[in-house]
Design a protein around this motif. Structure first.
Motif, PDB file in Angstrom:
ATOM      1  N   ASN A  29       0.840  -1.186   0.000  1.00 45.84           N
ATOM      2  CA  ASN A  29       0.000   0.000   0.000  1.00 45.84           C
ATOM      3  C   ASN A  29       0.882   1.244   0.000  1.00 45.84           C
ATOM      4  O   ASN A  29       1.712   1.427   0.889  1.00 45.84           O
ATOM      5  N   PRO A  30       0.746   2.140  -0.983  1.00 46.44           N
ATOM      6  CA  PRO A  30       1.613   3.333  -1.047  1.00 46.44           C
ATOM      7  C   PRO A  30       1.542   4.196   0.209  1.00 46.44           C
ATOM      8  O   PRO A  30       2.552   4.777   0.619  1.00 46.44           O
ATOM      9  N   LYS A  31       0.363   4.279   0.824  1.00 45.44           N
ATOM     10  CA  LYS A  31       0.239   5.090   2.037  1.00 45.44           C
ATOM     11  C   LYS A  31       1.050   4.490   3.178  1.00 45.44           C
ATOM     12  O   LYS A  31       1.698   5.210   3.939  1.00 45.44           O
ATOM     13  N   HIS A  82       4.750  11.343   2.159  1.00 46.55           N
ATOM     14  CA  HIS A  82       3.746  10.818   3.096  1.00 46.55           C
ATOM     15  C   HIS A  82       2.471  11.666   3.052  1.00 46.55           C
ATOM     16  O   HIS A  82       1.351  11.140   3.007  1.00 46.55           O
ATOM     17  N   THR A  83       2.632  12.968   3.031  1.00 44.38           N
ATOM     18  CA  THR A  83       1.478  13.863   2.998  1.00 44.38           C
ATOM     19  C   THR A  83       0.711  13.737   1.683  1.00 44.38           C
ATOM     20  O   THR A  83      -0.528  13.663   1.668  1.00 44.38           O
ATOM     21  N   LEU A  84       1.416  13.687   0.572  1.00 42.64           N
ATOM     22  CA  LEU A  84       0.762  13.607  -0.737  1.00 42.64           C
ATOM     23  C   LEU A  84      -0.010  12.304  -0.915  1.00 42.64           C
ATOM     24  O   LEU A  84      -1.088  12.288  -1.521  1.00 42.64           O
ATOM     25  N   THR A  85       0.546  11.199  -0.414  1.00 44.42           N
ATOM     26  CA  THR A  85      -0.171   9.923  -0.537  1.00 44.42           C
ATOM     27  C   THR A  85      -1.439   9.930   0.305  1.00 44.42           C
ATOM     28  O   THR A  85      -2.470   9.390  -0.109  1.00 44.42           O
ATOM     29  N   LEU A  86      -1.381  10.547   1.495  1.00 42.08           N
ATOM     30  CA  LEU A  86      -2.580  10.621   2.320  1.00 42.08           C
ATOM     31  C   LEU A  86      -3.644  11.498   1.674  1.00 42.08           C
ATOM     32  O   LEU A  86      -4.842  11.236   1.791  1.00 42.08           O
ATOM     33  N   LEU A  87      -3.212  12.535   0.993  1.00 34.85           N
ATOM     34  CA  LEU A  87      -4.158  13.453   0.349  1.00 34.85           C
ATOM     35  C   LEU A  87      -4.544  13.008  -1.055  1.00 34.85           C
ATOM     36  O   LEU A  87      -5.330  13.682  -1.731  1.00 34.85           O
TER      37      LEU A  87
END
Length: 724
Positions: A29-31, A82-87
């Motif tokens: 999972n990328p996140k 990390h932030t971009l994957t969550l968003l």
């Protein structure tokens, strides 16, 4: 250990624990991957920050500073990732990330040189504080840009998001601001500004706030693993903190001085040993079970996986036999019996058994008020004969023990679903004479709960099948009234020729030409009557579907024969446009006749008052996949179906014939039609205009059997009772 070393150790423990748990949950999972890499960079920075704070050697301090900066260099790019994957905005910022990795690689290379960390100096009470090289200034600008931009994205996403996403981004933004405000307190001393790095401990708040958001607002797609991660983190802290104090006290008491470095190393080894021991205990237990208790382990594994196989079996007889056979084989028992509830007689009947001889055969019918069923329904727990035998002689439990003994049962498992005892299973003595352990009973109790659900579903499915069979047979018999009229008309001519032959035969018995010609005609008429009778008997008798190659036009013609008399009486003209090039179709002849007769009779009912025209057409179709299909169009010129009724005409008991005197509708005819067409893996569509008429279009595959097997039996089982 000073405050700064302790805060670094706390940061390291939090980042390591949460990073490992998140990443190990779903490495693909990328996140999870992005969060794991971010925690890795924090962990590297924190561990070597801790080592730097407790060392006294300048050489080691410089080494630890370079190593901690290696982690710090990767923090901004991993934080942005990390932030971009969550968003879910990674695709729109891919170039920025790629540039970040390039800058990070360059700074990692320079970190090994004096261009990044020039030297160490004493600063604000710190013996070995780093002095920045020329490359460090560019790194700090890059660090600030990436961290501020990522935090801005969190705040912006919070402002534009709604619902649960808004809460997720709120916690992410709060954690980012708090964590990095604390982290930035490490930079002033690099430039001689007397602001101590007291905010370092706030970095742990970021991981804690994100972890809370994961659990509370499902920031990642799991909860249990985060709960375990937080539990292990707190457990580690509550073990480590007092243990560290005790180590220092013991050293001070015995040696007159305490070594923070030694205590820290011993504590780390202690925590690692505890973690390793826990994991090793689990693996050692598995090895022992597989090696020394192989049969027991096999039994647990089989019975634990058994419920998954039960829920997919809707054949009641097969299901009960499977339960008894599996329990007998896996547990190793000599006999077993399974009783099921007969709701009609409020009794429990023997449904399946194993190893019961003729002499030891238990009663095949037990009233629901009898001792064992009544006790199981009331207590809803397993009965163990050995425990019941320990009761006093006057206790009712002793009588239950005697009943179980008569049934050759050591253990009786109730099958309870929705507070109703749907059945129970008796397990006889084990072949090795071992008693049932508490763990065995817990496993059997869980199995009983799952088996109860499976049995209840299978019983409902069995009732449904019986109801559908009765519904179809009733519909067939109701249609026989119309068929009888057509039959009477059809045999009138053959009966006339037979009657004439019988009347003239005595007078012209010597006329060989007459006798030969008329005998052939009579024999042909008798055969015609026999065929008609057989058609009616086959139609009225319910049968399981029997697919055979049939001429579709011939079946349509046969059905139209039966309704011609009624059509003539109602001034309804019948038109046929049957394609000559139709292939042979694999269908159940009687079921398809039921479909056609229902549609024909419905069409005539719609034209009953004013007459009209019934048109039947057939076509040959070839789907884009190359499959051959046939299509039947049945059109009437009746009053049509209202638009608000079209969507419901295939629903059970929905009818528009409430005012029909001759053939009042039950609302089941079209339901059965729909179901039969579905069983042939075809479709039925309706197009109706009020005041103009209605057209039903039935589309059937030429080979429904192969089409059905390619789709799988499972797909058929997942349809609703009407096959929709």
């Amino acid at each position: 250990m000073n405050f700064y070393a302790f805060s670094a150790l706390l940061n390291a423990a939090a980042a390591t624990t949460l990073g490992i748990f998140v990443y190990s949950r779903d490495p693909r999972n990328p996140k999870h991957l992005a969060y794991g890499l971010y925690c890795l960079s924090l962990s590297v920075w924190s561990y070597f920050y801790f080592a730097w704070q407790i060392t006294e050697s300048k050489e080691l301090a410089l080494l630890f500073v370079r190593l901690l900066m290696a982690g710090a260099i990767m923090i901004p790019v991993f934080y942005l990732s990390h932030t971009l994957t969550l968003l879910d905005r990674i695709d729109t910022h891919r170039r920025l990330l790629q540039a970040g990795y390039v800058f990070g690689g360059v700074f990692l290379f320079l970190d090994c040189t004096p261009y990044f960390v020039a030297d160490l100096r004493t600063e604000a009470g710190f013996q070995h504080w780093p002095k920045p090289g020329i490359a460090f200034h560019f790194y700090l600008v890059w660090f600030t840009i990436y961290v501020v931009y990522a935090t801005y994205l969190c705040i912006h996403s919070y402002q534009t998001a709604r619902g649960i996403r808004r809460n997720q981004y709120l916690y992410l933004a709060i954690g980012s601001v708090i964590g990095y405000l604390g982290g930035f307190t490490n930079f002033p001393l690099w430039y001689g500004i007397p602001i101590p790095p007291n905010g370092t401990v706030l970095i742990s708040l970021y991981t804690a706030i994100v972890a809370y958001a994961m659990v509370r607002y499902r920031l990642f797609d799991f909860t249990v693993v985060m709960q375990k991660g937080l539990a292990y983190l707190l457990l580690t802290f509550f073990i480590a903190a007092p243990s560290f104090v005790i180590l220092l006290a013991i050293q001070q008491a015995y040696f007159g001085e305490a070594s923070y470095q030694f205590s820290t190393i011993m504590l780390a080894l202690f925590v690692l040993a505890i973690s390793a021991a826990y994991r090793l205990r689990t693996r050692a237990q598995a090895v022992v079970d597989r090696t020394l208790f192989r049969h027991r382990q096999h039994m647990y594994e089989t019975l634990s996986a058994f419920p998954n196989a039960l829920v997919t079996n809707l054949d009641l007889k097969s299901l009960t036999n499977t339960i008894v056979r599996t329990l007998a084989d896996v547990i190793g028992i000599a006999s077993a019996s399974l009783y099921l509830l007969d709701k009609e007689h409020d009794a429990y009947l023997l449904s399946a058994s194993r190893g019961l001889g003729s002499n030891g055969m238990p009663a095949v019918r037990l009233s629901a008020r009898d001792g064992v069923p009544a006790c199981l329904a009331r207590a809803q727990t397993i009965l163990v004969r050995e425990e019941l035998e320990q009761a006093p002689a006057q206790d009712p439990s002793r009588s239950l023990a005697d009943i179980l003994a008569a049934m050759d049962s050591d253990v009786c498992i109730p099958f309870v679903n929705k507070d109703r005892l749907v059945g129970f299973c008796n397990l006889g003595p084990r072949k090795d004479r071992r008693m049932y352990a508490e763990e065995d009973l817990r496993l059997l109790s869980t199995l009983g709960q799952n088996a109860a659900i499976a049995l209840d579903n299978a019983m409902l499915y069995e009732d449904l099948r019986r109801s559908q069979a009765l519904m179809r047979r009733t519909d067939r018999l109701r249609s026989l009234e119309i068929i009888a009229g057509g039959f009477a008309h059809e045999i009138r001519n053959p009966l006339t020729s037979i009657k004439t032959f019988i009347q003239l035969a005595p007078e012209r018995k010597d006329d060989e030409e007459f006798m030969g010609t008329f005998s052939a005609v009579v024999a042909e008429d008798v055969q015609r009557i026999e065929r008609l009778i057989q058609e009616i008997l086959d139609y009225a008798r319910y049968m399981e579907p029997r697919f055979a190659e049939e001429d579709l036009n011939d079946i349509i013609g046969s059905c139209l024969y039966f309704i011609e008399v009624k059509a003539d009486s109602k001034e309804i003209a019948i038109e046929k446009d049957l394609a000559a090039d139709l292939p042979q179709v694999l269908v159940d002849r009687q079921q398809l006749k039921q479909v056609l007769l229902n549609l024909f009779l419905n069409a005539m009912d719609a034209m009953e008052e004013a007459g009209g025209r019934l048109t039947v057409k057939t076509h040959r179709l070839t789907k884009p996949t190359g499959d051959a299909w046939v299509q039947i169009e049945i059109t009437d010129t009746g009053g049509g179906i209202p638009a608000d009724s079209v969507d419901h005409i295939f629903d059970p008991f929905y009818t528009t014939k409430h005012e029909s005197g001759e053939r009042a509708g039950t609302g089941l005819g079209l339901t059965i039609v729909h179901e039969i067409v579905q069983e042939h893996h075809g479709t039925i569509e309706v197009d109706s205009t009020v005041g103009v008429g209605t057209t039903f279009v039935v589309t059937l595959p030429v080979d429904p059997v192969s089409r059905g097997s390619s789709q799988g039996h499972r797909a058929h089982e997942t349809t609703d009772p009407l096959g929709r």
